[in-house]
Design a protein around this motif. Structure first.
Motif, short mmCIF file in Angstrom:
data_model
loop_
_atom_site.label_atom_id
_atom_site.label_comp_id
_atom_site.label_asym_id
_atom_site.label_seq_id
_atom_site.Cartn_x
_atom_site.Cartn_y
_atom_site.Cartn_z
N THR A 226 -1.98 -17.94 -3.17
CA THR A 226 -3.07 -18.61 -2.45
C THR A 226 -3.89 -17.57 -1.67
O THR A 226 -5.11 -17.73 -1.54
N GLY B 13 -7.92 -16.89 -2.02
CA GLY B 13 -8.84 -16.83 -0.90
C GLY B 13 -9.44 -15.44 -0.70
O GLY B 13 -10.02 -15.17 0.34
N ASP C 116 -8.08 -12.76 0.01
CA ASP C 116 -7.48 -12.23 1.22
C ASP C 116 -6.45 -11.16 0.83
O ASP C 116 -5.49 -11.46 0.14
N ASN D 168 -3.83 -10.03 1.80
CA ASN D 168 -2.74 -10.32 2.73
C ASN D 168 -1.45 -9.66 2.26
O ASN D 168 -0.55 -10.29 1.74
N ARG E 126 2.20 -10.89 3.10
CA ARG E 126 2.88 -11.87 2.23
C ARG E 126 3.55 -11.18 1.05
O ARG E 126 4.56 -11.66 0.55
N TYR F 267 -2.25 -27.68 1.07
CA TYR F 267 -1.51 -26.41 1.06
C TYR F 267 -2.43 -25.26 0.68
O TYR F 267 -2.39 -24.18 1.28
N ILE F 268 -3.25 -25.49 -0.34
CA ILE F 268 -4.19 -24.44 -0.79
C ILE F 268 -5.19 -24.14 0.33
O ILE F 268 -5.46 -22.98 0.64
N GLU F 269 -5.70 -25.19 0.95
CA GLU F 269 -6.69 -24.98 2.01
C GLU F 269 -6.11 -24.13 3.14
O GLU F 269 -6.73 -23.18 3.60
N ASN G 222 -3.53 -22.08 3.08
CA ASN G 222 -3.04 -20.74 2.75
C ASN G 222 -4.03 -19.82 2.07
O ASN G 222 -3.79 -18.62 1.97
N ALA G 223 -5.13 -20.38 1.59
CA ALA G 223 -6.14 -19.50 1.01
C ALA G 223 -7.05 -18.98 2.12
O ALA G 223 -7.86 -18.10 1.89
N ASP G 224 -6.89 -19.49 3.33
CA ASP G 224 -7.77 -19.06 4.42
C ASP G 224 -7.01 -18.46 5.59
O ASP G 224 -7.38 -17.44 6.12
N TYR G 225 -5.89 -19.10 5.98
CA TYR G 225 -5.14 -18.70 7.18
C TYR G 225 -4.49 -17.34 6.97
O TYR G 225 -3.70 -17.17 6.06
N ARG G 226 -4.78 -16.36 7.81
CA ARG G 226 -4.13 -15.06 7.71
C ARG G 226 -2.92 -15.01 8.62
O ARG G 226 -3.05 -14.73 9.80
#
Lengths: 412, 412
Positions: free
Chosen positions: A317, A321, A323, A325, A328, B403-405, B407-411
């Motif tokens: 994910t 995005g 990201d 990251n 992870r 879930y996608i929303e 985790n694709a954005d939240y760092r």
């Protein structure tokens, strides 16, 4: 069927040459799909050698169980593949459906039942009526061929949630002659190592012994289809089969000499290309990810680490995005069960050194170095885990809203 | 932080009584979050016994490494937890940050450094400045308490992507006295067996020996936090710790007699409740799934089978779509690596027999029997795999666009 072709699809289906001794045809059973071919027939000259690799799941579908048995004979005259019904978890009915398909094909070619191979893909747990399949086989045999249109129709006929047909071809020089390896595959979701809802078929005019054919196929599958993952879900029906007609007339390949190695390289090139096309058609995929693990205890450990990272929903994910990251990635690496030296970990993203020695690199600036790169469609991540010499490359895709859309609705 | 509370959240935070010998306070470091408490301080009377279970990942965070070492002493005076920065993959800097926290806490209470425990949760790979934490500790100690507001503030202060605070309490009669077990936890994503981005803390006034405390905690964690999964991603920072003040004055529990069993039951009740609350707050979750596996080779095999099904993206997306797609359950079961008798498989959904003996039940009609049930928020699936007597229950949630929303954005 998906309306939209994956954004990661290749520009076009490759030009596929005829393979002497192979004839293909497709038809419409109407079993599940309407208005499209959903049945593949392939027939081979007598003496064609067969090799196969099958799903390792405990809940193997009826056609897989048949093929595992028939493979002992080492010879093939026909292959029958249907899309739309997996004939899996169908109990004794499932075995009877397979028997009916096999009987019909053996009657068309007047061959032994053990020379007929079958594969199915689609919905699990729905009894499959074999009659529409059996009824079509005589006419398919009558009009089978091997031109480029036949290859492409074959690749299309076995699709389920795939958004594009997948084909690949390579040649090798063996015993002074050019031999060709050509194949096609389907697969898009339920893709994981130890196969996937994944069917792959390769055809060659090379002459090769059954033992070597099996060994080379198994190794090539290990480095291709067993090194990809879309969602970590192995299927009940996975198989990769190879059919070698021997029509090229080379001295029969029986060992891993220079000729054997040349053939193996062509086979691996085709399977690796097909496997990566399956990832490019991963359900909902918008990015193709190549993950290279080095420094593991051995190659098998490297692959397990790579697949743990490639299957992590949080890594997938983050990539969706755009990201970078890498935290992870570190978290996923740690839970692979393999040895990892945290204080020697090195992570590169798109060739940029992001972290080393157990911490972020002091000069690394995400905005400057990788933010634009992460917006691209091709993402390369390399991790050295600081233990040994083991190396592996695995391929995966991102996890997006598209995956949820496809799988929260599609019954198959 | 998520704006919207999970639809599966309990109606309210429970009433939590004081635990004699425990005092709690929270504060605002400003390290990452603004306008909310992100630091928890807990202090214990001298002689408090401590037990702990920690993530099994190879990339354990600095605070986890400290706690594993300090645990050898078996005594605790203080616990310091911060949210927003995991202090993981931070190299030697990370260990120095922990040392600074520990020094500051030991100075406040004039206790041994090994009596101070620390935990962190949040973003991985970002060096953590310990000063804002250390500076707050004296004033937190000065105003610490243990009323219901303090419990709820404590549970809130450690949240990251959680949408509600998670608390639980139970009592047991031990040596003729009532002892209380109370605790709280955080966790929402990166949740998988062998802990998760999951922090859990339980507090009791029971008097218990360190050896028995550790054994009972490990067993209860095994049946609770190690039996849940949101996304299969284990974290670098997971821990569950228990602090037993002994203030209830019971004869010290040292073995698994009737008193020991009574205490163990209360402890397991609290941990199980907290673990299920974590699943109810699973990132994007809209359905809570209880999966019971029977007939496995043994209990451990049953749990591995259950977790394989619970982690399957295809099963989780089917549930999200209210689709009773038991074919995907069969596919996931098969790849668990455990023995499964396909021709004896029985699957119940919501108490309805869907499949048995390797095929769908002849009387089963999805529309009539389970379509409405699948639209609910509480889904129960039971599978008997037909091998032996092994049993396990695991809990999970569905996999949704939410879930996608997140985790694709939240760092983090």
């Amino acid at each position: 069927m998906s309306a939209k072709t994956s954004p990661l699809a290749p520009a076009s289906f490759p030009d596929m040459p005829p393979i002497a001794g192979v004839r293909l045809a497709t038809g419409m059973t109407g079993l599940r799909y309407k208005g499209r071919d959903d049945l593949l027939w392939a027939e081979f000259v007598p003496g064609t050698v067969v090799a196969g690799c099958f799903t390792t799941t405990a809940t193997r579908a009826a056609p897989v169980r048949w093929c595992e048995t028939a493979l002992a004979g080492g010879r093939a005259r026909a292959l029958v593949v249907n899309a739309g019904n997996a004939n899996a978890f169908t109990g004794p009915t499932g075995a009877r459906s397979v028997a009916a398909e096999v009987d019909a094909a053996a009657a068309v070619l007047d061959c032994a039942r053990e020379e007929v191979f079958v594969a199915s893909t689609g919905v699990i747990g729905v009894p499959m009526d074999p009659r529409p399949i059996a009824d079509l086989l005589p006419q398919l045999s009558g009009r089978a061929g091997c031109d480029n249109a036949a290859w492409q129709a074959a690749a299309r006929s076995i699709m389920t949630t795939d958004t594009f047909p997948k084909g690949s071809v390579a040649t090798a020089t063996v015993d002074g002659r050019t031999v060709t390896v050509a194949g096609f595959a389907k697969g898009s979701g339920m893709i994981a190592p130890n196969m996937a809802t994944m069917l792959g078929f390769v055809f060659t005019d090379a002459a090769i012994g059954a033992t070597l054919a099996q060994r080379l196929l198994a190794r090539a599958v290990d480095r291709s289809f067993n090194a990809i993952t879309v969602d970590g879900d192995t299927s009940t029906n996975d198989c990769v089969m190879m059919f070698a007609t021997g029509a090229a007339g080379n001295r029969v390949l029986a060992e891993e000499d220079a000729d054997g190695a040349a053939f193996a390289a062509a086979l691996e090139a085709v399977l690796s290309d097909l496997a990566r096309q399956v990832v490019r058609d991963g359900e909902g995929a918008t990015k193709f990810v190549t993950l290279t693990i080095t420094g593991a205890e051995n190659d098998a450990a490297a692959r397990r680490i790579g697949l743990t990272v490639a299957n992590s929903p949080l890594v997938k994910t983050a990539i969706a995005g755009s990201d970078a990251n890498w935290g992870r990635i570190v978290a996923a690496l740690g839970r692979s069960g393999e040895r990892v030296a945290e204080d020697r970990l090195r992570i590169h993203i798109g060739g940029v050194l992001v972290a080393e020695n157990g911490a972020v690199h002091p000069d690394y600036d995400e905005k400057v170095h990788v933010a634009d790169y992460m917006k691209g469609e091709e993402i390369e991540i390399a991790v050295d885990v600081g233990i040994g010499e083991g190396v592996a490359t695995v391929w995966t895709c991102d996890l997006t809203h598209g995956y949820i859309e496809i799988n929260a609705d599609y019954r198959s």
